[in-house]
Design a protein around this motif. Structure first.
Motif, PDB file in Angstrom:
ATOM      1  N   ARG A  48       0.824  -1.208   0.000  1.00 48.33           N
ATOM      2  CA  ARG A  48       0.000   0.000   0.000  1.00 48.33           C
ATOM      3  C   ARG A  48       0.859   1.260   0.000  1.00 48.33           C
ATOM      4  NH1 ARG A  48      -2.599  -1.803   4.673  1.00 48.33           N
ATOM      5  NH2 ARG A  48      -3.755  -3.647   4.111  1.00 48.33           N
ATOM      6  N   VAL A  65       1.083   4.207  -3.025  1.00 49.92           N
ATOM      7  CA  VAL A  65       0.806   5.620  -2.781  1.00 49.92           C
ATOM      8  C   VAL A  65       2.031   6.485  -3.093  1.00 49.92           C
ATOM      9  CG1 VAL A  65       0.298   7.309  -0.962  1.00 49.92           C
ATOM     10  CG2 VAL A  65      -0.993   5.182  -1.096  1.00 49.92           C
ATOM     11  N   ARG A  66       3.179   6.096  -2.585  1.00 48.02           N
ATOM     12  CA  ARG A  66       4.371   6.944  -2.722  1.00 48.02           C
ATOM     13  C   ARG A  66       4.966   6.945  -4.115  1.00 48.02           C
ATOM     14  NH1 ARG A  66       7.129   9.030   1.932  1.00 48.02           N
ATOM     15  NH2 ARG A  66       5.838   8.596   3.726  1.00 48.02           N
TER      16      ARG A  66
END
Length: 64
Positions: free
Chosen positions: A29, A33-34
């Protein structure tokens, strides 16, 4: 349209076991996102990390 699957049942079960870990899921996750990659790419990144982090295998050659 046919689909080619290059993984065996054993590989699928191993990946299911690995990604049932809360740590692995959190890693995936976070990478999604990053880095802005897909979940499949993030899973590949995690598996690559695990393969590099494995301890030295008995009988394997070492760099001199």
């Amino acid at each position: 349209m046919s689909r080619t699957n290059n993984t065996t049942g054993l590989e699928n079960r191993t990946e299911q076991r690995i990604f049932s870990s809360p740590v692995a899921l959190a890693f995936v996750r976070t990478v999604v996102v990053r880095r802005g990659v897909t979940e499949a790419q993030a899973r590949k990144i995690y598996l690559d990390y695990l393969n590099r982090a494995q301890p030295h295998r008995r009988g394997a050659r070492t760099a001199a």
